[in-house]
Scaffold this motif. Structure first.
Motif, PDB file in Angstrom:
ATOM      1  N   THR B 200       0.835  -1.201   0.000  1.00  0.00           N
ATOM      2  CA  THR B 200       0.000   0.000   0.000  1.00  0.00           C
ATOM      3  C   THR B 200       0.873   1.255   0.000  1.00  0.00           C
ATOM      4  O   THR B 200       0.589   2.232  -0.686  1.00  0.00           O
ATOM      5  CB  THR B 200      -0.945  -0.001   1.213  1.00  0.00           C
ATOM      6  OG1 THR B 200      -1.671  -1.224   1.217  1.00  0.00           O
ATOM      7  CG2 THR B 200      -1.925   1.152   1.157  1.00  0.00           C
ATOM      8  N   PHE B 201       1.976   1.202   0.802  1.00  0.00           N
ATOM      9  CA  PHE B 201       2.860   2.376   0.838  1.00  0.00           C
ATOM     10  C   PHE B 201       3.440   2.658  -0.542  1.00  0.00           C
ATOM     11  O   PHE B 201       3.441   3.788  -1.013  1.00  0.00           O
ATOM     12  CB  PHE B 201       3.993   2.179   1.853  1.00  0.00           C
ATOM     13  CG  PHE B 201       5.031   3.261   1.753  1.00  0.00           C
ATOM     14  CD1 PHE B 201       4.743   4.554   2.169  1.00  0.00           C
ATOM     15  CD2 PHE B 201       6.280   3.003   1.203  1.00  0.00           C
ATOM     16  CE1 PHE B 201       5.680   5.566   2.037  1.00  0.00           C
ATOM     17  CE2 PHE B 201       7.218   4.009   1.071  1.00  0.00           C
ATOM     18  CZ  PHE B 201       6.922   5.300   1.499  1.00  0.00           C
ATOM     19  N   LEU B 202       3.925   1.600  -1.221  1.00  0.00           N
ATOM     20  CA  LEU B 202       4.535   1.809  -2.540  1.00  0.00           C
ATOM     21  C   LEU B 202       3.521   2.380  -3.520  1.00  0.00           C
ATOM     22  O   LEU B 202       3.836   3.258  -4.312  1.00  0.00           O
ATOM     23  CB  LEU B 202       5.104   0.491  -3.085  1.00  0.00           C
ATOM     24  CG  LEU B 202       6.409   0.027  -2.452  1.00  0.00           C
ATOM     25  CD1 LEU B 202       6.834  -1.311  -3.039  1.00  0.00           C
ATOM     26  CD2 LEU B 202       7.506   1.060  -2.651  1.00  0.00           C
ATOM     27  N   ALA B 203       2.279   1.884  -3.430  1.00  0.00           N
ATOM     28  CA  ALA B 203       1.253   2.348  -4.362  1.00  0.00           C
ATOM     29  C   ALA B 203       0.955   3.832  -4.172  1.00  0.00           C
ATOM     30  O   ALA B 203       0.513   4.496  -5.089  1.00  0.00           O
ATOM     31  CB  ALA B 203      -0.014   1.516  -4.205  1.00  0.00           C
ATOM     32  N   MET B 204       1.208   4.357  -2.962  1.00  0.00           N
ATOM     33  CA  MET B 204       0.853   5.746  -2.668  1.00  0.00           C
ATOM     34  C   MET B 204       2.061   6.661  -2.542  1.00  0.00           C
ATOM     35  O   MET B 204       1.910   7.871  -2.335  1.00  0.00           O
ATOM     36  CB  MET B 204       0.070   5.822  -1.345  1.00  0.00           C
ATOM     37  CG  MET B 204      -1.226   5.071  -1.345  1.00  0.00           C
ATOM     38  SD  MET B 204      -1.972   5.047   0.305  1.00  0.00           S
ATOM     39  CE  MET B 204      -2.302   6.787   0.555  1.00  0.00           C
ATOM     40  N   ARG B 205       3.254   6.089  -2.656  1.00  0.00           N
ATOM     41  CA  ARG B 205       4.481   6.782  -2.287  1.00  0.00           C
ATOM     42  C   ARG B 205       4.618   8.182  -2.881  1.00  0.00           C
ATOM     43  O   ARG B 205       5.035   9.122  -2.202  1.00  0.00           O
ATOM     44  CB  ARG B 205       5.670   5.916  -2.728  1.00  0.00           C
ATOM     45  CG  ARG B 205       7.004   6.380  -2.241  1.00  0.00           C
ATOM     46  CD  ARG B 205       8.077   5.401  -2.627  1.00  0.00           C
ATOM     47  NE  ARG B 205       8.068   5.164  -4.077  1.00  0.00           N
ATOM     48  CZ  ARG B 205       8.928   4.382  -4.694  1.00  0.00           C
ATOM     49  NH1 ARG B 205       9.845   3.729  -4.013  1.00  0.00           N
ATOM     50  NH2 ARG B 205       8.870   4.214  -5.999  1.00  0.00           N
TER      51      ARG B 205
END
Lengths: 217, 285
Positions: B200-205
Motif C-alpha cells: 500500500t505504501f509503494l502504491a501511494m508513495r
C-alpha cells in the motif's frame, strides 16, 4: 478503476442510477398512498404518526446498512434470499431511507390542498383511487418536490450502499462508494472528478423533474 | 400537455422494463465466487492482475469485497463470503480451529514497514530493531497513527506494542478506524508514525511526505493465507469454487504470476507455495 474517462465510469453511473431509480419508484409507490391516507382523514394518533415519519427522515444511512445486513446475512432470517452484496439490496436500503421523506413531505403538500375539493369529491361520490389521483395532481408541485428530495438523499448516500453492496467492481460499485474508495487510496483528483460528475447527473435529473412539473400544468 | 404525458408514460414503462430485466439478471447470474480480502491486496492492483486467470479457468465471476481482516473473518463466520484471503495468522488459525474454515494455506508474503516523517522526532532510524523503534516512539510521545480497526495490520501493530512492553494511549496515539490508505494519509498530514504494509505504501508513495524509517525486522513479516469458508449457509457451488480457488492461488501458475507482479519496479508480494503456517506465525509466543 484507473481512469475517469472510461467505460467503467459509465457503468458506475448506471449502477448508481438504476439502484436509486428503483428505490425511488418503490418508495413513491408506497409512500404517496400512505401520505394520502394519513392526510385524508382524522384518526387517533395521526399527529404521532406524522411526527414519527418526520423523525425517520433523519434515519442514518449507516444504521439502515447495519440493520439490513443483520437481516440479509446468509446466517440471518432473510439470508436465503441471497440479496446481500447485490444492487437490489442497496435499493432496498435506499427505499427505507426515501420512504419517510416522501411520506413526510407529501403529507405537507397534500395538507395544503383546498379542503373543499375533498368535500366536493366525497359529495359527488368520487372513488377513493380516483380521488387520490386528483389530489396528487392538485398537489403535484409539492409531491414531486418530495420525490426530488428523496432522490437527492438516496443518490448521494454512501453508508448503506457500502455495507449492503460491498463496493464490488462491475456489480455494486456506485458513484459514492467509488469516491470513498478512490479517496482512501489517495486519488483525490479522481474522487473530486467523480463528485462533480455526480452533481452533473443530479442536475440533469432535476431538470427532467422540473420539466415534468411544468408539463403537467 | 397530452403529448408530454404520453412521453412520460412511455419513458416510465421502458425504465420499468429495464429495471425488471436487471432484477432477473441479478438473480440468475452466472456462477460467482465471493472473496473477502484485505484492502492491501485489492488496492495494490494484485487481484485485478491475478483474478482474470481464475475466472477463465472456472468460467465464473469473482466478487471481491475488500475490508479489514477482522471484518473479513466475521463475514466468513456468518457465511456471507465463500473464501478469504487475509493476513493475520493467529486469528486465521483460531478461525479454522473454531470450525469456520476448511483449512488455511499459506499463499504469499510481504512485509510491514514503519513509516514516519523525514525529521524522525523519535529517532526510529537509529533503533536496532522494530520493538526498540516502537518503544522509542512511545518514549518520545511522538504522534503514532493506528488503524484501530481490528485489521491484520492493526493486529500486527498491537503485537509490536506488546513486544516493546508498551500499552499505547494518550494524546500521541491516534486511532483512525479506517483502511490502510486513509490511515497513511492521516499520518502524513499529522507528520506522525504509522505501521503499513509495503504494498500500500509503494502504491501511494508519490503522494506522500512519509518515508520508510524501519524495515527488514523478521517480526515485520506479513503472511497472507487463503481459507475456504466452512458454513452450512454456503451453497455447494460456492464451497466447491472456494476450494478450487484455494488450490489455484497456491498452484504453480498463480504463484509465478504473483512473483511477476511489480509496482515501481518492485515486487510487492512473494509467493509462498501453499504450505501450512508461515515460519513466524506466532511471534507473540
Amino acid at each position: 478503476m484507473n481512469a475517469f474517462f472510461s467505460a467503467e465510469t459509465l457503468q458506475i453511473c448506471f449502477v448508481s442510477l438504476k439502484t436509486s431509480a428503483a428505490a425511488i419508484v418503490a418508495a413513491s409507490a408506497l409512500g404517496i398512498p400512505v401520505a394520502l391516507w394519513s392526510s385524508g382523514h382524522d384518526f387517533a394518533g395521526r399527529g404521532a404518526l406524522v411526527t414519527a415519519f418526520n423523525t425517520l427522515t433523519a434515519l442514518p444511512s449507516v444504521f439502515v446498512g447495519v440493520l439490513l445486513y443483520s437481516l440479509l446475512s446468509r446466517s440471518a432470517p432473510l439470508g436465503s434470499l441471497e440479496l446481500l452484496y447485490t444492487w437490489p439490496a442497496m435499493s432496498l436500503g435506499q427505499t427505507i431511507l426515501a420512504f419517510p421523506l416522501i411520506v413526510s413531505l407529501s403529507v405537507a403538500a397534500l395538507n395544503r390542498t383546498d379542503v373543499r375539493l375533498r368535500k366536493e369529491m366525497i359529495a359527488l361520490g368520487v372513488g377513493r383511487w380516483h380521488m387520490g389521483w386528483i389530489l396528487v395532481k392538485e398537489a403535484r408541485f409539492g409531491v414531486l418536490a418530495a420525490v426530488v428530495a428523496a432522490f437527492g438523499r438516496v443518490f448521494t448516500e454512501v453508508g448503506s450502499a457500502l455495507m449492503l453492496g460491498g463496493n464490488i467492481r462491475h456489480a455494486t460499485r456506485t458513484m459514492t462508494t467509488t469516491i470513498a474508495m478512490e479517496t482512501s487510496k489517495g486519488n483525490f483528483e479522481l474522487g473530486l472528478g467523480l463528485g462533480f460528475l455526480l452533481l452533473g447527473v443530479a442536475l440533469a435529473i432535476n431538470i427532467g423533474f422540473h420539466r415534468l412539473q411544468e408539463a403537467k400544468t | 400537455m397530452r403529448l408530454n404525458g404520453m412521453r412520460f408514460y412511455r419513458v416510465s414503462v421502458v425504465a420499468g422494463l429495464v429495471l425488471v430485466a436487471q432484477l432477473f439478471c441479478a438473480s440468475a447470474s452466472a456462477q460467482t465466487l465471493r472473496l473477502a480480502t484485505t484492502t492491501s491486496t485489492d488496492n495494490s492492483g494484485l487481484l485485478e492482475f491475478l483474478l482474470p486467470g481464475f475466472e477463465r479457468q472456472c468460467g465464473c465471476r469473482v466478487d471481491v469485497i475488500a475490508v479489514g481482516t477482522g471484518k473479513a473473518l466475521r463475514l466468513g463466520e456468518n457465511g456471507d463470503v465463500d473464501v478469504l484471503l487475509v493476513h493475520d495468522p493467529l486469528r486465521e488459525k483460531a478461525f479454522v480451529e473454531a470450525g469456520h474454515g476448511r483449512y488455511r494455506r499459506y499463499v504469499m508474503y510481504n512485509d510491514f514497514v514503519l513509516l514516519g516523517p523525514a525529521e524522525d522526532p523519535a529517532g526510529v532510524r537509529k533503533s536496532r530493531n522494530a520493538a526498540a523503534a516502537f518503544s522509542a516512539i512511545a518514549g518520545a510521545r511522538a504522534v503514532f497513527v493506528s488503524r484501530g480497526d481490528e485489521s491484520g495490520t492493526h493486529a500486527k501493530e498491537k503485537s509490536m506494542w506488546r513486544a516493546a512492553s508498551v500499552a499505547p494511549g494518550g494524546d500521541w496515539y491516534r486511532e483512525t478506524g479506517q483502511g490502510m490508505g486513509a490511515t497513511i494519509q492521516v499520518a502524513d498530514q499529522m507528520r506522525g508514525y504509522t505501521l503499513a504494509d509495503r504494498g500500500t505504501f509503494l502504491a501511494m508513495r508519490d503522494k506522500l511526505g512519509l518515508q520508510i524509517l524501519l524495515s527488514g525486522d523478521p517480526r515485520l513479516h506479513n503472511p497472507y493465507g487463503v481459507i475456504p469458508v466452512l458454513n452450512k449457509a454456503i451453497s455447494q457451488q460456492g464451497a466447491t469454487l472456494a476450494q478450487s480457488f484455494a488450490a489455484w492461488i497456491t498452484g504453480a501458475d498463480a504463484q509465478s504470476r504473483i512473483a511477476s507482479f511489480k509496482k515501481y519496479g518492485q515486487v510487492l508480494f512473494h509467493p509462498a507455495g501453499g504450505k501450512g503456517l508461515p515460519p513466524r506465525a506466532d511471534d507473540d509466543s
